[in-house]
Design a protein around this motif. Structure first.
Motif, short mmCIF file in Angstrom:
data_model
loop_
_atom_site.label_atom_id
_atom_site.label_comp_id
_atom_site.label_asym_id
_atom_site.label_seq_id
_atom_site.Cartn_x
_atom_site.Cartn_y
_atom_site.Cartn_z
N MET A 1 19.33 -60.29 -1.31
CA MET A 1 19.03 -59.40 -0.21
C MET A 1 18.67 -58.03 -0.79
SD MET A 1 21.37 -57.97 2.97
CE MET A 1 22.38 -59.39 2.92
N THR A 2 17.68 -57.40 -0.22
CA THR A 2 17.26 -56.07 -0.62
C THR A 2 17.78 -55.06 0.38
OG1 THR A 2 15.25 -56.98 -1.61
CG2 THR A 2 15.26 -54.62 -1.12
N MET A 3 18.34 -53.97 -0.16
CA MET A 3 18.91 -52.93 0.68
C MET A 3 18.15 -51.62 0.46
SD MET A 3 21.31 -54.69 2.02
CE MET A 3 22.56 -53.70 2.76
N MET A 4 18.03 -50.85 1.53
CA MET A 4 17.37 -49.55 1.46
C MET A 4 18.39 -48.49 1.89
SD MET A 4 13.98 -48.19 3.50
CE MET A 4 14.70 -48.40 5.11
N ILE A 5 18.51 -47.43 1.10
CA ILE A 5 19.42 -46.34 1.46
C ILE A 5 18.79 -45.54 2.60
CG2 ILE A 5 20.50 -44.19 0.66
CD1 ILE A 5 20.64 -45.49 -2.13
N VAL A 6 19.55 -45.40 3.69
CA VAL A 6 19.05 -44.69 4.87
C VAL A 6 19.79 -43.39 5.13
CG1 VAL A 6 18.15 -46.77 5.98
CG2 VAL A 6 20.51 -46.07 6.42
N GLY A 7 20.84 -43.13 4.37
CA GLY A 7 21.58 -41.88 4.54
C GLY A 7 22.72 -41.79 3.56
N VAL A 8 23.15 -40.56 3.29
CA VAL A 8 24.25 -40.31 2.36
C VAL A 8 25.22 -39.34 3.02
CG1 VAL A 8 24.87 -39.46 0.07
CG2 VAL A 8 22.72 -40.70 0.39
N VAL A 9 26.50 -39.71 3.02
CA VAL A 9 27.54 -38.87 3.63
C VAL A 9 27.92 -37.76 2.65
CG1 VAL A 9 29.91 -38.86 4.53
CG2 VAL A 9 28.41 -40.82 4.96
N THR A 10 27.90 -36.52 3.14
CA THR A 10 28.24 -35.38 2.27
C THR A 10 29.71 -35.02 2.34
OG1 THR A 10 27.75 -33.75 3.99
CG2 THR A 10 25.94 -34.39 2.54
N ASN A 11 30.40 -35.49 3.36
CA ASN A 11 31.81 -35.12 3.57
C ASN A 11 32.67 -36.33 3.91
OD1 ASN A 11 30.51 -35.50 6.01
ND2 ASN A 11 31.71 -33.96 7.09
N PRO A 12 32.80 -37.29 2.97
CA PRO A 12 33.55 -38.51 3.26
C PRO A 12 35.00 -38.21 3.65
CG PRO A 12 33.16 -38.32 0.91
CD PRO A 12 32.37 -37.23 1.58
N GLY A 13 35.49 -38.97 4.61
CA GLY A 13 36.88 -38.84 5.03
C GLY A 13 37.11 -37.84 6.14
N GLU A 14 36.11 -37.07 6.49
CA GLU A 14 36.27 -36.11 7.57
C GLU A 14 35.95 -36.76 8.91
OE1 GLU A 14 34.43 -32.33 6.89
OE2 GLU A 14 35.17 -32.22 4.84
N ARG A 15 36.50 -36.22 9.96
CA ARG A 15 36.34 -36.79 11.30
C ARG A 15 34.87 -36.89 11.70
NH1 ARG A 15 40.22 -34.82 15.74
NH2 ARG A 15 41.32 -36.65 15.00
N SER A 16 34.11 -35.85 11.46
CA SER A 16 32.69 -35.84 11.82
C SER A 16 31.86 -35.89 10.54
CB SER A 16 32.38 -34.57 12.62
OG SER A 16 31.01 -34.51 12.91
N GLU A 17 31.21 -37.04 10.30
CA GLU A 17 30.41 -37.20 9.09
C GLU A 17 29.13 -36.39 9.15
OE1 GLU A 17 29.55 -41.36 8.63
OE2 GLU A 17 31.42 -41.72 7.56
N ASN A 18 28.77 -35.82 8.02
CA ASN A 18 27.47 -35.18 7.87
C ASN A 18 26.64 -36.08 6.97
OD1 ASN A 18 25.47 -33.14 8.02
ND2 ASN A 18 26.05 -32.45 5.99
N VAL A 19 25.53 -36.61 7.49
CA VAL A 19 24.70 -37.55 6.75
C VAL A 19 23.36 -36.89 6.46
CG1 VAL A 19 23.61 -39.83 6.77
CG2 VAL A 19 25.83 -39.50 7.87
#
Length: 83
Positions: A1-19
């Motif tokens: 299966m081929t996967m494409m990165i569609v976003g990266v979380v800048t603040n893992p573990g926080e209530r509101s993710e910033n992607v």
């Protein structure tokens, strides 16, 4: 299966993710594509890309690769055959 990165979380573990986009993540140093690493800013830890994906820090989407080739214009060494 081929996967494409569609976003990266800048603040893992926080209530509101910033992607952010992959391009932004590479530019800011969150992702090292050459080494296949993700830098977790919260823990200051560098982790392999597959761990970052399984942790939900790197968002991916499965994509289908379809190969339509003409035998006279595409070398067979790339693994594509004409039908």
């Amino acid at each position: 299966m081929t996967m494409m990165i569609v976003g990266v979380v800048t603040n893992p573990g926080e209530r509101s993710e910033n992607v952010i986009s992959l391009q932004e993540a590479v530019t800011s140093g969150l992702i090292d594509l050459g080494q296949g690493l993700y830098y977790n800013q919260k823990t200051k830890e560098t982790v392999p890309m597959m761990r970052a994906i399984s942790s939900g820090w790197v968002k991916v989407q499965a994509i289908a690769i379809v190969c339509h080739c003409l035998s006279y214009s595409v070398p067979s060494s790339i693994g594509c055959t004409a039908t």
